[in-house]
Write an enzyme that holds these catalytic residues in place. Sequence first.
Site, PDB file in Angstrom:
ATOM      1  N   CYS A  17       0.833  -1.211   0.000  1.00 21.93           N
ATOM      2  CA  CYS A  17       0.000   0.000   0.000  1.00 21.93           C
ATOM      3  C   CYS A  17       0.864   1.257   0.000  1.00 21.93           C
ATOM      4  O   CYS A  17       1.511   1.570   0.996  1.00 21.93           O
ATOM      5  CB  CYS A  17      -0.916  -0.071   1.219  1.00 21.93           C
ATOM      6  SG  CYS A  17      -1.682   1.480   1.698  1.00 21.93           S
ATOM      7  N   CYS A  32       0.068   3.935   2.602  1.00 24.24           N
ATOM      8  CA  CYS A  32       0.487   3.479   3.943  1.00 24.24           C
ATOM      9  C   CYS A  32       1.961   3.787   4.167  1.00 24.24           C
ATOM     10  O   CYS A  32       2.364   4.271   5.222  1.00 24.24           O
ATOM     11  CB  CYS A  32       0.289   1.969   4.093  1.00 24.24           C
ATOM     12  SG  CYS A  32      -1.415   1.424   3.953  1.00 24.24           S
TER      13      CYS A  32
END
Length: 140
Positions: free
Chosen positions: A65, A68
């Site tokens: 991600c 993230c």
Amino acid sequence: MIVVCPSCFKKNNLPEDIAVSEAQCGQCDHDLWSSQPIALNDDNFMLYVPNTELPVLVDFWAEWCGPCKAMAPTFERLAGEYQNVQFAKVDTEAAPKLSQFFQIRSIPSLILFKQTTQLARSAGAMNAGQMQAWLNAQLN
Ligand SMILES: [Zn+2]
């Protein structure tokens, strides 16, 4: 205040006049508060979060991600600034049970816990200012 050790997961009964950030575990001598996010997973999450009276801010993330990863340095920096909150990270790929249990549908997702209570949730990446404003609003 009952504070769970992030190393051995034993409960410590901390006198009110001692700051968590200054205290060590009576069992293993590890610091009871970590200035770096601690890693929680399917095995240790339920030993820690429901049993400690310290609020815990959990970042649900994954290796693949991008947002993230972009948010990680901010999260790590703020982890050292909030000495009345323990920051933690859950790798959603490695902890499918937790992700399902807390119905994590998008990452990064932040959940602020006080034992079994979810005080607040936020989905999507935040910059430092946004994260501080959001967290301060929950803690006041
Ligand atoms: Zn310990």
